[in-house]
Scaffold this motif. Structure first.
Motif, PDB file in Angstrom:
ATOM      1  N   ILE A   1       4.708  -1.100  -0.342  1.00  0.00           N
ATOM      2  CA  ILE A   1       4.068  -2.195   0.403  1.00  0.00           C
ATOM      3  C   ILE A   1       5.050  -2.815   1.397  1.00  0.00           C
ATOM      4  O   ILE A   1       4.678  -3.199   2.517  1.00  0.00           O
ATOM      5  CB  ILE A   1       3.554  -3.270  -0.581  1.00  0.00           C
ATOM      6  N   ALA A   2       6.323  -2.899   1.005  1.00  0.00           N
ATOM      7  CA  ALA A   2       7.338  -3.522   1.863  1.00  0.00           C
ATOM      8  C   ALA A   2       7.662  -2.673   3.092  1.00  0.00           C
ATOM      9  O   ALA A   2       8.272  -3.170   4.039  1.00  0.00           O
ATOM     10  CB  ALA A   2       8.612  -3.765   1.056  1.00  0.00           C
ATOM     11  N   GLN A   3       7.270  -1.407   3.078  1.00  0.00           N
ATOM     12  CA  GLN A   3       7.494  -0.534   4.235  1.00  0.00           C
ATOM     13  C   GLN A   3       6.149   0.046   4.680  1.00  0.00           C
ATOM     14  O   GLN A   3       5.867   1.235   4.502  1.00  0.00           O
ATOM     15  CB  GLN A   3       8.467   0.589   3.870  1.00  0.00           C
ATOM     16  N   PRO A   4       5.293  -0.793   5.255  1.00  0.00           N
ATOM     17  CA  PRO A   4       3.908  -0.384   5.570  1.00  0.00           C
ATOM     18  C   PRO A   4       3.803   0.665   6.673  1.00  0.00           C
ATOM     19  O   PRO A   4       2.747   1.266   6.832  1.00  0.00           O
ATOM     20  CB  PRO A   4       3.254  -1.703   5.997  1.00  0.00           C
ATOM     21  N   TYR A   5       4.870   0.876   7.405  1.00  0.00           N
ATOM     22  CA  TYR A   5       4.790   1.836   8.507  1.00  0.00           C
ATOM     23  C   TYR A   5       5.416   3.190   8.150  1.00  0.00           C
ATOM     24  O   TYR A   5       5.610   4.031   9.019  1.00  0.00           O
ATOM     25  CB  TYR A   5       5.495   1.259   9.749  1.00  0.00           C
TER      26      TYR A   5
ATOM     27  N   PHE B   1      -4.552   2.085  -3.748  1.00  0.00           N
ATOM     28  CA  PHE B   1      -5.200   0.849  -3.312  1.00  0.00           C
ATOM     29  C   PHE B   1      -4.270   0.034  -2.413  1.00  0.00           C
ATOM     30  O   PHE B   1      -4.686  -0.461  -1.350  1.00  0.00           O
ATOM     31  CB  PHE B   1      -5.600   0.031  -4.543  1.00  0.00           C
ATOM     32  N   SER B   2      -3.014  -0.109  -2.817  1.00  0.00           N
ATOM     33  CA  SER B   2      -2.065  -0.880  -2.008  1.00  0.00           C
ATOM     34  C   SER B   2      -1.786  -0.193  -0.667  1.00  0.00           C
ATOM     35  O   SER B   2      -1.583  -0.872   0.351  1.00  0.00           O
ATOM     36  CB  SER B   2      -0.757  -1.073  -2.780  1.00  0.00           C
ATOM     37  N   SER B   3      -1.794   1.137  -0.656  1.00  0.00           N
ATOM     38  CA  SER B   3      -1.558   1.857   0.601  1.00  0.00           C
ATOM     39  C   SER B   3      -2.669   1.574   1.611  1.00  0.00           C
ATOM     40  O   SER B   3      -2.410   1.295   2.788  1.00  0.00           O
ATOM     41  CB  SER B   3      -1.468   3.369   0.347  1.00  0.00           C
ATOM     42  N   TYR B   4      -3.914   1.633   1.137  1.00  0.00           N
ATOM     43  CA  TYR B   4      -5.039   1.386   2.045  1.00  0.00           C
ATOM     44  C   TYR B   4      -5.157  -0.092   2.416  1.00  0.00           C
ATOM     45  O   TYR B   4      -5.741  -0.443   3.446  1.00  0.00           O
ATOM     46  CB  TYR B   4      -6.345   1.885   1.430  1.00  0.00           C
ATOM     47  N   MET B   5      -4.600  -0.971   1.554  1.00  0.00           N
ATOM     48  CA  MET B   5      -4.643  -2.401   1.848  1.00  0.00           C
ATOM     49  C   MET B   5      -3.606  -2.809   2.887  1.00  0.00           C
ATOM     50  O   MET B   5      -3.874  -3.663   3.760  1.00  0.00           O
ATOM     51  CB  MET B   5      -4.419  -3.204   0.573  1.00  0.00           C
TER      52      MET B   5
ATOM     53  N   LYS C   1      -1.360  -0.504   4.702  1.00  0.00           N
ATOM     54  CA  LYS C   1      -0.898   0.487   5.667  1.00  0.00           C
ATOM     55  C   LYS C   1      -2.048   0.942   6.555  1.00  0.00           C
ATOM     56  O   LYS C   1      -3.220   0.717   6.239  1.00  0.00           O
ATOM     57  CB  LYS C   1      -0.297   1.692   4.925  1.00  0.00           C
ATOM     58  N   THR C   2      -1.669   1.607   7.613  1.00  0.00           N
ATOM     59  CA  THR C   2      -2.707   2.179   8.478  1.00  0.00           C
ATOM     60  C   THR C   2      -3.394   3.313   7.738  1.00  0.00           C
ATOM     61  O   THR C   2      -2.847   3.882   6.791  1.00  0.00           O
ATOM     62  CB  THR C   2      -2.093   2.721   9.779  1.00  0.00           C
TER      63      THR C   2
ATOM     64  N   ILE D   1      -1.407   6.680   7.494  1.00  0.00           N
ATOM     65  CA  ILE D   1      -0.284   6.681   6.539  1.00  0.00           C
ATOM     66  C   ILE D   1      -0.806   6.641   5.108  1.00  0.00           C
ATOM     67  O   ILE D   1      -0.287   7.345   4.228  1.00  0.00           O
ATOM     68  CB  ILE D   1       0.656   5.495   6.814  1.00  0.00           C
ATOM     69  N   ALA D   2      -1.855   5.832   4.881  1.00  0.00           N
ATOM     70  CA  ALA D   2      -2.447   5.770   3.541  1.00  0.00           C
ATOM     71  C   ALA D   2      -3.037   7.128   3.159  1.00  0.00           C
ATOM     72  O   ALA D   2      -2.938   7.560   2.006  1.00  0.00           O
ATOM     73  CB  ALA D   2      -3.519   4.688   3.496  1.00  0.00           C
ATOM     74  N   TYR D   3      -3.642   7.799   4.137  1.00  0.00           N
ATOM     75  CA  TYR D   3      -4.204   9.125   3.897  1.00  0.00           C
ATOM     76  C   TYR D   3      -3.088  10.100   3.524  1.00  0.00           C
ATOM     77  O   TYR D   3      -3.245  10.936   2.622  1.00  0.00           O
ATOM     78  CB  TYR D   3      -4.942   9.594   5.153  1.00  0.00           C
ATOM     79  N   ASN D   4      -1.961   9.962   4.202  1.00  0.00           N
ATOM     80  CA  ASN D   4      -0.789  10.804   3.903  1.00  0.00           C
ATOM     81  C   ASN D   4      -0.278  10.527   2.490  1.00  0.00           C
ATOM     82  O   ASN D   4       0.067  11.457   1.742  1.00  0.00           O
ATOM     83  CB  ASN D   4       0.308  10.505   4.939  1.00  0.00           C
ATOM     84  N   ASP D   5      -0.237   9.242   2.109  1.00  0.00           N
ATOM     85  CA  ASP D   5       0.168   8.880   0.748  1.00  0.00           C
ATOM     86  C   ASP D   5      -0.771   9.491  -0.293  1.00  0.00           C
ATOM     87  O   ASP D   5      -0.333   9.968  -1.342  1.00  0.00           O
ATOM     88  CB  ASP D   5       0.179   7.357   0.583  1.00  0.00           C
ATOM     89  N   THR D   6      -2.063   9.466   0.006  1.00  0.00           N
ATOM     90  CA  THR D   6      -3.061  10.022  -0.907  1.00  0.00           C
ATOM     91  C   THR D   6      -2.855  11.519  -1.109  1.00  0.00           C
ATOM     92  O   THR D   6      -2.874  12.024  -2.240  1.00  0.00           O
ATOM     93  CB  THR D   6      -4.482   9.769  -0.381  1.00  0.00           C
TER      94      THR D   6
END
Length: 379
Positions: free
Chosen positions: A108-112, A149-153, A155-156, A159-164
């Motif tokens: 979360i601290a590095q949203p980009y 959940f935190s990624s989609y909340m 991050k863009t 990036i959230a899709y990449n995390d998934t």
């Protein structure tokens, strides 16, 4: 099928038989990972305070908080090892919560940026901890859900899709490796238990006389020596028993009857002297300071007894007389009673080892033999 899967391909009983090894392994692995986690947060705190390696000073309280929590947990792991092993699942879940929570908050601290530390911690934990598949899958799914959940909340979408995508790969691989690694560990535990059982059986075979179940000569003297050291101020007596006419039994009735006579004598000694060698055959676990009599077979028709549950000579005489009378009442085919000569001596404080008392008991035994046999003499 699910039951076997839940216990890594083994049944519940096998898993439960290995639980002590599982608890000890988890405690050690939790301690190793937590020590590493303490150092990671210590270095991160320093780097953040110095504003280097891409870590800014705003993150200092975050790393210090996790450093303090992990340091407290380190103390618990160090000083409460038995409690940690007893509640190893709780310790495991706390460790997972602390480390994976750290991974989620770092993400979360590095949203980009795509998350990496969470995935690393997830993979490491899956290879380190062993519980049950249901517990690990449930915990992994919950933390993975929180991570996504935190990624989609925060991050863009890209990036959230990449995390998934990365999590699906890591999650699938980690669960598969977890099952494989922990199944191998349980297999090692099973083999180790088998080796321990073999060692126990070998100890029993090397410690007890096969015909009577009494201690053999070497083990009797070894254990009796320990008993003397543990009970220096207590009354004890040593008795030697030798069957009368045993050669005639073998010659006239056969060796099978001779073996039967030896077995009956051994059982009679165990019954009268309350020596239950089958109650706990792991001699190292015997309570040597307790009032437990010892009985052994020296070889042939010779027996030796260390009497601890009497308080004086008269009690010993009564007990040994009961033993002799019981043997005299034995009736076998072609044999009316077993006769024996017995020599007894009280162990004095001057007896630094069993040899001195043994010599007196042996002398007393020969007095019984010379005096007509089938009697007791106390030196």
């Amino acid at each position: 099928m699910f039951t076997n899967l839940n216990y890594y391909g083994y049944d519940k009983k096998t898993y439960r038989d290995c639980i002590s090894f599982i608890r000890a392994t988890n405690r050690k692995h939790i301690a190793v990972l937590n020590s590493w986690f303490v150092l990671v947060n210590l270095f991160y705190s320093i780097f953040s305070a110095l504003n280097i390696f891409g870590l800014n000073q705003e993150r200092v309280p975050f790393y210090i908080l996790f450093f303090i929590v992990s340091l407290i947990f380190e103390g618990i792991l160090l000083f409460l090892q038995k409690q940690v092993e007893r509640f190893h699942i709780l310790a495991l879940l706390f460790s997972l919560t602390m480390m994976l929570g750290f991974g989620i908050l770092s993400s979360i601290a590095q949203p980009y940026m795509p998350a990496s530390i969470f995935l690393i911690l997830f993979a490491v934990a899956s290879l380190s901890y062993i519980a049950q598949m249901s517990i690990m899958i449930t915990a992994g799914t919950i933390f993975s859900g929180l991570f996504i959940f935190s990624s989609y909340m925060y991050k863009t979408f890209s990036i959230a899709y990449n995390d998934t995508y990365n999590l699906i790969i890591v999650y699938t691989l980690s669960i598969a490796l977890h099952y494989s690694f922990q199944r191998t560990r349980i297999h090692q535990f099973v083999l180790f238990q088998h080796d321990l059982q073999i060692q126990k059986e070998l100890e029993i075979k090397s410690s007890f006389d096969a015909l009577t179940g009494l201690l053999n000569r070497g083990k009797f003297f070894s254990v009796a020596g320990q008993v003397l050291k543990a009970n220096e101020s207590e009354y004890m007596a040593l008795a030697l028993l030798d069957l009368d006419g045993f050669k005639e039994i073998n010659d006239n009735l056969g060796h099978q009857m001779g073996d039967k006579a030896i077995q009956i004598t051994g059982k009679t000694i165990s019954d009268i002297l309350n020596f239950n060698s089958s109650a706990d055959k792991e001699i190292k676990k015997w309570e040597l300071s307790a009032n437990i009599n010892l009985a052994g077979r020296l070889g042939g028709d010779e027996f030796i007894i260390l009497i601890k549950d009497c308080t004086d000579d008269s009690e010993v005489k009564c007990k040994v007389q009961e033993l002799l009378e019981t043997l005299n009442k034995v009736k076998l085919e072609g044999l009316e009673g077993l006769h024996a000569s017995i020599g007894v001596t009280a162990i004095s404080k001057e007896d630094k080892d069993l040899d001195m008392a043994y010599k007196r008991a042996d002398d007393a035994l020969y007095v019984s033999k010379r005096s007509g046999k089938n009697q007791i003499h106390m030196e």
